[in-house]
Design a protein around this motif. Structure first.
Motif, PDB file in Angstrom:
ATOM      1  N   ALA A  89      65.069  35.132  37.587  1.00 25.22           N
ATOM      2  CA  ALA A  89      64.506  35.998  36.545  1.00 25.22           C
ATOM      3  C   ALA A  89      65.027  35.626  35.167  1.00 25.22           C
ATOM      4  CB  ALA A  89      64.832  37.451  36.854  1.00 25.22           C
ATOM      5  N   THR A  90      66.269  35.145  35.070  1.00 22.69           N
ATOM      6  CA  THR A  90      66.815  34.761  33.767  1.00 22.69           C
ATOM      7  C   THR A  90      66.113  33.523  33.215  1.00 22.69           C
ATOM      8  OG1 THR A  90      68.569  33.262  34.563  1.00 22.69           O
ATOM      9  CG2 THR A  90      69.056  35.618  34.556  1.00 22.69           C
ATOM     10  N   MET A  91      65.548  32.713  34.104  1.00 16.32           N
ATOM     11  CA  MET A  91      64.895  31.476  33.666  1.00 16.32           C
ATOM     12  C   MET A  91      63.537  31.735  33.025  1.00 16.32           C
ATOM     13  SD  MET A  91      65.805  29.209  37.043  1.00 16.32           S
ATOM     14  CE  MET A  91      67.512  28.923  37.566  1.00 16.32           C
ATOM     15  N   VAL A  92      62.905  32.862  33.360  1.00 15.08           N
ATOM     16  CA  VAL A  92      61.598  33.178  32.791  1.00 15.08           C
ATOM     17  C   VAL A  92      61.622  34.472  31.973  1.00 15.08           C
ATOM     18  CG1 VAL A  92      60.352  31.939  34.587  1.00 15.08           C
ATOM     19  CG2 VAL A  92      60.853  34.364  34.906  1.00 15.08           C
ATOM     20  N   GLY A  93      62.788  35.114  31.894  1.00 12.47           N
ATOM     21  CA  GLY A  93      62.908  36.341  31.113  1.00 12.47           C
ATOM     22  C   GLY A  93      62.362  37.567  31.795  1.00 12.47           C
ATOM     23  N   ALA A  94      62.096  37.487  33.104  1.00 11.36           N
ATOM     24  CA  ALA A  94      61.553  38.626  33.841  1.00 11.36           C
ATOM     25  C   ALA A  94      62.653  39.635  34.162  1.00 11.36           C
ATOM     26  CB  ALA A  94      60.877  38.142  35.126  1.00 11.36           C
ATOM     27  N   VAL A  95      62.243  40.829  34.587  1.00 11.66           N
ATOM     28  CA  VAL A  95      63.180  41.938  34.795  1.00 11.66           C
ATOM     29  C   VAL A  95      63.108  42.403  36.247  1.00 11.66           C
ATOM     30  CG1 VAL A  95      63.875  44.243  34.055  1.00 11.66           C
ATOM     31  CG2 VAL A  95      62.839  42.659  32.399  1.00 11.66           C
ATOM     32  N   ASP A 151      62.287  22.357  33.851  1.00 17.31           N
ATOM     33  CA  ASP A 151      63.171  22.745  32.750  1.00 17.31           C
ATOM     34  C   ASP A 151      62.401  23.164  31.512  1.00 17.31           C
ATOM     35  OD1 ASP A 151      65.559  22.485  34.007  1.00 17.31           O
ATOM     36  OD2 ASP A 151      66.097  20.552  33.141  1.00 17.31           O
ATOM     37  N   ASP A 152      61.306  22.451  31.213  1.00 18.31           N
ATOM     38  CA  ASP A 152      60.601  22.734  29.966  1.00 18.31           C
ATOM     39  C   ASP A 152      59.844  24.056  29.998  1.00 18.31           C
ATOM     40  OD1 ASP A 152      58.525  22.097  31.654  1.00 18.31           O
ATOM     41  OD2 ASP A 152      57.909  20.292  30.575  1.00 18.31           O
ATOM     42  N   ALA A 153      59.803  24.706  31.172  1.00 17.69           N
ATOM     43  CA  ALA A 153      59.145  26.011  31.277  1.00 17.69           C
ATOM     44  C   ALA A 153      60.132  27.164  31.169  1.00 17.69           C
ATOM     45  CB  ALA A 153      58.374  26.097  32.595  1.00 17.69           C
ATOM     46  N   PHE A 154      61.425  26.848  31.020  1.00 11.01           N
ATOM     47  CA  PHE A 154      62.433  27.919  30.951  1.00 11.01           C
ATOM     48  C   PHE A 154      62.268  28.743  29.667  1.00 11.01           C
ATOM     49  CE2 PHE A 154      66.144  26.192  33.754  1.00 11.01           C
ATOM     50  CZ  PHE A 154      65.291  26.168  34.836  1.00 11.01           C
ATOM     51  N   CYS A 155      62.582  30.021  29.771  1.00 15.23           N
ATOM     52  CA  CYS A 155      62.661  30.903  28.597  1.00 15.23           C
ATOM     53  C   CYS A 155      64.059  30.753  28.007  1.00 15.23           C
ATOM     54  CB  CYS A 155      62.398  32.346  29.025  1.00 15.23           C
ATOM     55  SG  CYS A 155      62.570  33.552  27.707  1.00 15.23           S
ATOM     56  N   ARG A 156      64.135  30.221  26.785  1.00 13.14           N
ATOM     57  CA  ARG A 156      65.443  29.861  26.229  1.00 13.14           C
ATOM     58  C   ARG A 156      65.904  30.764  25.084  1.00 13.14           C
ATOM     59  NH1 ARG A 156      66.726  24.773  28.078  1.00 13.14           N
ATOM     60  NH2 ARG A 156      65.003  23.633  29.038  1.00 13.14           N
ATOM     61  N   ASP A 157      65.140  31.784  24.767  1.00 15.21           N
ATOM     62  CA  ASP A 157      65.503  32.556  23.572  1.00 15.21           C
ATOM     63  C   ASP A 157      65.723  34.037  23.867  1.00 15.21           C
ATOM     64  OD1 ASP A 157      62.886  33.065  24.183  1.00 15.21           O
ATOM     65  OD2 ASP A 157      62.152  32.969  22.115  1.00 15.21           O
ATOM     66  N   LEU A 158      66.230  34.340  25.066  1.00 13.59           N
ATOM     67  CA  LEU A 158      66.586  35.723  25.352  1.00 13.59           C
ATOM     68  C   LEU A 158      67.778  36.146  24.491  1.00 13.59           C
ATOM     69  CD1 LEU A 158      66.408  35.722  29.263  1.00 13.59           C
ATOM     70  CD2 LEU A 158      64.793  36.798  27.703  1.00 13.59           C
ATOM     71  N   ASP A 159      67.742  37.365  23.968  1.00 14.54           N
ATOM     72  CA  ASP A 159      68.895  37.838  23.201  1.00 14.54           C
ATOM     73  C   ASP A 159      69.678  38.850  24.022  1.00 14.54           C
ATOM     74  OD1 ASP A 159      67.857  40.491  22.842  1.00 14.54           O
ATOM     75  OD2 ASP A 159      66.645  39.754  21.177  1.00 14.54           O
TER      76      ASP A 159
END
Length: 574
Positions: A89-95, A151-159
């Motif tokens: 879930a951290t890789m795509v920003g899901a909850v 890798d290029d599909a990861f969500c990288r800007d979670l705050d």
């Protein structure tokens, strides 16, 4: 299996990538409980778990679950795939949204899915299919067959304020609330635990987790393991007799520290196993293992019986932790630098505490963890009321409040409930716990004590009396007057308005758990109400008695609303 390289930048802000930088590092040992009650251990490296998490992330992306969107975890036991989806879930920003596999009815499951607008349910084959009808479901057993997310599909800007997970409260006082815990809460939780338990960066550290992953306890401990390089996580499918054999085996593996989160009820089970001759390993071997681990007890009071059992079997007093779902588990804990004698003295001071001449005993819960958590005891948390946020004196019972970066972001779709418990200055008032503090005899610091839930108070003579205090007094009376050991009976009280509009009747439920206790039933029913008032304090004098089971949850906590309902039905009162 080919090891997948991982990089510390993959989920940098989420704080997990660096922990998986070495794909060959051992990480997870999963202890499955087989039908014959034996245990099978399966081991995975960091790289293997990371690979499984990337597959989980691909599943989420394929089903349209993206950043900030919810999906549900519904398992019938602790599973490696549950952890994989939490990390994925951290890789795509899901909850992730947790479902209580022990208690949730199909109706309760539906309520949680609809409240959180969950787009997918990840489930294993052991959950009730009725709860999944009409839902989009992914079978967790098929995870290994999925491709990995690139890798290029990861969500990288979670705050740090992005929601990491949603965990529901127990719902014992109404519909459960969904608690939004952000990434900052879990980053704070990690820092708090490492400071609290004095775990160094190079320590070979192993948490042993048996409590269900749908609870905040195991969620926080396993998230810590996912964030910390070098951690060796042991995950047990569920609690059973075999758990004690697993503990003995893990304790023998030469770790610098083994931390085992548990509840007091587990030691009640252990005592039953010992008395019945059903321990899975010899007692001497088990006691040697228990002396090498740190038992971290919380979720229910740690009283004299539990302390005595830990001293007897492990040669030490327990470490206690205190907190709630809304505080990401940890608010206070036992100072690790206190000696065994000083810890025991702290416990004993709480048990014998009085306030203005009345017994007001409390259970030791340690101290806050500066700079991560801060606590106060205040007379009221109701805005505009007399005593609002007025600090209590030393030893004076009041409402426990706290603040820190561990505190939740808020409740799901319930702004009113969020405003009610998040007050000015960042103070969280929703613990609902009554407690007090005392200056330590060891070093002068403030030791904190838990008395009861706010809803677990009996009103008599214009004063409030904690159910737990009354329970303790009446238990002692029953044990001494009728010669019954602790394990032979259970006892719990509730206050009901039976004969008065403003005073509670003290209604006692007594559960007889052994042949010895059952043989005393007639005598108890004939003499208890007449004799007890001469031996207990004013607040603990009983008015009604019924012999019946005491409802408790898996942690051993009394289910007060259920007990009230049962008592009303049995007594015919209001």
């Amino acid at each position: 299996m080919e090891q997948t390289p991982v990089g510390s930048d993959s989920t940098a802000l989420a704080g997990y990538g660096a922990a998986f930088a070495d794909p060959g590092e051992p990480f997870l040992t999963y202890h499955a409980i087989l039908p014959d009650r034996s245990v099978r251990a399966a081991r995975s490296t960091r790289g293997e778990v990371w690979s499984l998490a990337r597959r989980a992330a691909h599943v989420l992306r394929r089903h349209g679950v993206g950043r900030g969107e919810c999906f549900a975890h519904y398992f019938s036991g602790n599973r490696p795939s549950d952890l994989a989806f939490r990390l994925g879930a951290t890789m795509v920003g899901a909850v992730p949204v947790t479902v209580n596999w022990q208690a949730d009815t199909p109706e309760r499951v539906a309520y949680k899915l609809e409240l959180t607008e969950s787009r997918l349910v990840v489930a294993d084959g052991g959950v009730p299919q009725a709860a999944l009808a009409g839902r989009r479901v992914f079978a967790a057993e098929a995870l290994a067959d999925e491709p990995e997310l690139s890798d290029d599909a990861f969500c990288r800007d979670l705050d740090r304020e992005a929601t990491r997970i949603i965990i529901f409260t127990s719902g014992t006082t109404g519909q459960p609330k969904g608690v939004r815990l952000p990434y900052r809460s879990y980053a704070t939780n990690r820092a708090t635990f490492e400071s609290f338990l004095r775990i160094g960066e190079g320590d070979r550290f192993a948490p042993l987790v048996v409590n269900p992953l749908h609870h905040t306890n195991s969620t926080a401990i396993t998230d810590w393991a996912l964030r910390r390089p070098g951690t060796r996580l042991h995950l047990v499918e569920r609690y059973s007799t075999a758990f004690w054999a697993v503990l003995a085996e893990v304790a023998s593996q030469g770790y610098d520290r083994v931390v085992v989160p548990m509840v007091s009820r587990h030691f009640d089970f252990l005592e039953s196993l010992r008395q019945e001759g059903r321990l899975p390993v010899p007692l001497a071997e088990l006691e040697a293992a228990m002396g090498r681990v740190d038992f971290l007890l919380g979720s229910a009071p740690v009283g004299p019986t539990t302390v005595r059992r830990l001293q007897e079997h492990a040669g030490r007093t327990p470490l206690v932790r205190f907190g709630s779902t809304e505080t990401c588990l940890q608010v206070m804990g036992t100072p690790p630098d206190l000696s065994e004698e000083q810890r025991l003295a702290a416990f004993q001071r709480g048990w014998s505490h009085t306030w203005r001449g009345e017994p007001q005993s409390g259970y030791y819960v340690g101290r806050p963890h500066p700079p991560h958590t801060e606590c106060r005891v205040v007379r009221s948390v109701t805005r505009g009321a007399a005593g609002y946020f007025a600090d209590c004196a030393e030893g004076e019972p009041g409402r426990v409040i706290t603040r820190g970066d561990n505190v939740m972001a808020g409740y799901v779709r319930d702004e009113a409930a969020t405003r009610e418990v998040l007050h000015e200055g960042g103070w969280y008032t929703g613990l609902g716990d009554v407690g007090f503090w005392l200056a330590s005899e060891a070093d002068g610091g403030a030791d904190w004590y838990w008395m009861s839930r706010e809803s677990a108070l009996l009103i008599r003579g214009g004063a409030n009396y904690a159910y737990d205090q009354i329970n303790a007094e009446l238990r002692d009376f029953v044990a001494q007057r009728y010669g019954l050991p602790d394990e032979a009976f259970d006892l719990a009280v509730v206050g009901l308005r039976l004969a008065s509009e403003h005073e509670d009747a003290c209604c006692v439920t007594l559960e007889l758990k052994s042949d010895q206790a059952m043989a005393k039933r007639g005598e108890l029913e004939a003499t208890f109400l007449a004799e007890a008032p001469r031996h207990v304090s004013k607040g603990a004098r009983p008015d009604r008695l019924r012999v019946a089971p005491v409802p408790r949850n898996f942690k051993g906590a009394i289910l007060v609303p259920e007990l009230k309902q049962q008592t009303r039905a049995a007594l015919g009162g209001g």
